[in-house]
Design a protein around this motif. Structure first.
Motif, PDB file in Angstrom:
ATOM      1  N   LYS A 185       2.190   1.708  -3.481  1.00 20.87           N
ATOM      2  CA  LYS A 185       1.450   2.271  -4.403  1.00 20.87           C
ATOM      3  C   LYS A 185       1.021   3.879  -3.929  1.00 20.87           C
ATOM      4  O   LYS A 185       0.899   4.382  -5.072  1.00 20.87           O
ATOM      5  N   TYR A 232       6.978  -3.987  -7.242  1.00 18.76           N
ATOM      6  CA  TYR A 232       5.497  -4.889  -7.085  1.00 18.76           C
ATOM      7  C   TYR A 232       5.675  -6.019  -7.318  1.00 18.76           C
ATOM      8  O   TYR A 232       5.066  -6.985  -6.473  1.00 18.76           O
ATOM      9  N   GLU A 237       0.270  -6.272 -11.579  1.00 15.33           N
ATOM     10  CA  GLU A 237       1.059  -4.638 -11.652  1.00 15.33           C
ATOM     11  C   GLU A 237       2.400  -4.706 -12.172  1.00 15.33           C
ATOM     12  O   GLU A 237       2.720  -4.045 -13.381  1.00 15.33           O
ATOM     13  N   HIS A 297       3.937   5.350  -5.779  1.00 14.53           N
ATOM     14  CA  HIS A 297       3.892   5.208  -7.195  1.00 14.53           C
ATOM     15  C   HIS A 297       3.051   6.287  -7.752  1.00 14.53           C
ATOM     16  O   HIS A 297       3.012   6.831  -8.848  1.00 14.53           O
ATOM     17  N   GLU A 312       0.840  -1.081   0.068  1.00 12.74           N
ATOM     18  CA  GLU A 312       0.091   0.030   0.042  1.00 12.74           C
ATOM     19  C   GLU A 312       0.975   1.164  -0.017  1.00 12.74           C
ATOM     20  O   GLU A 312       0.315   2.079  -0.692  1.00 12.74           O
TER      21      GLU A 312
END
Length: 517
Positions: A431, A456, A464, A434, A428
């Motif tokens: 992400k 990932y 992903e 990202h 998380e």
């Protein structure tokens, strides 16, 4: 007779920067009625500029309508402002000259005006002056044309620069030097070398400036053989080794190309070793991570009376960091403290990096506490430092602090913090980082793509990771291995073997890590 005597005295004032005497002479000029003498007015302007009394220099022409009809006085004002880096004032003088009904600009006017446009970055005005110069025929003057070359170099308009250069009816060495320097400074070292070749073919003799640029280009291209050729054919034969910049460029070239013995030989033969020369010699050893030789040179330069600069000390700290030599690093740090050197952000970052490399985390944190916090470099070195010692949580914590105080992360920040997310498998968090990368417009960066792919795949989001892998414009052995490992580690062995086959079909050679995966 009075005029000649006054002129001689004004020249003495210019040499001595004597403003008081110049003002007394100005009163004498007025008293004997020679205020319209153009040569005296020019000399007065020169002495006022030499004494930094720009207001009085301007008054010499403004107070006298008769003098304004002579372009030489206007040119003296323009030259004075340009030499004093008062470029806005120079353009204002030119505007007044253009509007003056008694006078017309000549070939001595334009070089200073063109220089002012280049220095101020006024491309539109520069192009207008260029068109005026073409219409008036002054573009055929070699000094005017060279000024245009220099101006387009300032604007980084290489196409226009080459066009002006190619259209020059006459050239001198300074014109070639301007073009070579422009290409070198724009990162096109190969082009700079091409112009040196053209220059030689056209029968021009390179001077120390040409050769310094050429040797610097060889240094950037790591072209040792061509550098040696220039050294042999020009420098040794024409005694350019007495030129400080030429000598330093040679030291830098031999150092970067790994010929430290040749660099040292040239260094020892220098009659006077400037700070630039010491720094060039030290940089050669930095490249090898030879902190001992760097420390020896530092000790020598101090004994021989040259004070190290921040650049010198930062370079040596980099060598200490590369060799993980804590003793040498502390020696430099102690010198900084004892000599009251004001450490800039780059020196502090080098110290932080050194202490992390040597496992002295507490010392690194102490330096960081005193370091400027509004620059991204300070935070980056801490994040990468914590990652290097395996303190992944701290790395992410520093990243969060950085964002909270309003410092914008860059590509180095993201590629440093993503491995921490990988090691902790905090998908998380990865992400969210990202998303920040996407918002910063850095998602297409090659190193960034590799870091995201690794994150990932290690965090188990194979879907992903696969999407990122497919979007990569160039896939090397590392990226293929990451994907093979991701599929193998997360229960998709068929996909892993498929990628292994595809990798070989595309001619990418597996390494030992690939086979292990």
């Amino acid at each position: 007779m009075e005029s000649s005597k006054l002129l001689s005295l004004l020249r003495v004032c210019t040499s001595a920067n004597s403003l008081r005497q110049a003002k007394l002479l100005r009163q004498r000029i007025l008293a004997v009625g020679l205020q319209n003498d153009v040569v005296l007015c020019k000399s007065l302007i020169n002495v006022y500029f030499a004494c930094k009394d720009h207001f009085s220099a301007r008054l010499v022409s403004e107070d006298n309508i008769d003098v304004q009809s002579d372009v030489y006085v206007w040119n003296s004002l323009l030259s004075g402002y340009a030499k004093s880096s008062m470029f806005n004032e120079a353009l204002e003088v030119f505007r007044r000259l253009v509007n003056c009904p008694f006078c017309v600009a000549d070939s001595y006017t334009y070089p200073n005006v063109i220089k002012a446009c280049g220095a101020l970055g006024r491309e539109f005005h520069g192009r207008m002056i260029h068109s005026v110069v073409v219409k008036s025929g002054h573009v055929s003057d070699v000094v005017v044309a060279s000024s245009l070359v220099g101006m387009y170099a300032k604007f980084d308009l290489l196409g226009d620069l080459v066009q002006v250069f190619d259209e020059m009816p006459e050239r001198h060495v300074a014109s070639w030097n301007a073009v070579m320097s422009c290409f070198y400074q724009s990162g096109e070292a190969e082009k700079a070398m091409e112009f040196l070749d053209r220059m030689e073919r056209c029968g021009f003799e390179p001077n120390s400036v040409s050769l310094t640029v050429a040797v610097s280009a060889c240094s950037r291209l790591l072209c040792l053989e061509r550098g040696k050729e220039i050294h042999k054919n020009y420098v040794k034969r024409r005694l350019f080794e007495s030129d400080e910049y030429m000598s330093s460029a040679l030291l830098d070239m031999y150092g970067k190309c790994g010929c430290l013995e040749m660099a040292r030989e040239g260094f020892e033969h220098m009659p006077r070793k400037s700070l630039v020369a010491w720094n060039s010699m030290i940089r050669g050893f930095v490249g090898k991570g030879d902190s001992k030789s760097c420390i020896d040179l530092l000790s020598r330069m101090i004994i021989e009376g040259t004070r190290p600069s921040q650049t010198t000390l930062t370079s040596i700290l980099m060598a200490c960091s590369r060799s993980s030599n804590l003793q040498h690093g502390k020696f430099v740090h102690c010198y900084v403290i004892r000599s009251f050197v004001e450490a800039d952000v780059f020196m502090n970052c080098s110290l932080i990096d050194l202490y992390f490399k040597c496992g002295e985390v507490k010392l690194a944190e102490t330096i960081f506490a005193k370091t400027q916090k509004d620059v991204v470099e300070s935070w980056n070195v801490m994040i990468s430092g914590y990652v290097s010692v395996g303190d992944w949580l701290k790395a992410i914590e520093v990243y969060d602090q950085m964002v909270s105080v309003g410092v914008k992360p860059d590509a180095v920040t993201f590629t440093s913090v993503l491995p921490a997310c990988s090691q902790l498998a905090v998908l998380e968090k990865g992400k969210r980082i990202h998303l920040s990368i996407r918002e910063s417009g850095l998602e297409t960066d090659e190193l960034m793509i590799g870091a995201l792919l690794d994150m990932y795949s290690k965090c188990g989001d194979v879907k992903e990771a696969s999407r990122i892998f497919e979007s990569m414009p160039k896939k090397d052995v590392v990226s293929w291995t990451v994907m093979i490992s991701a599929y193998g580690s997360h229960g998709q062995p068929r996909e892993a073997l498929h990628h292994f086959d595809e990798m070989q079909k595309l001619g990418v050679k597996p390494d030992s890590v690939t086979f292990l995966a």
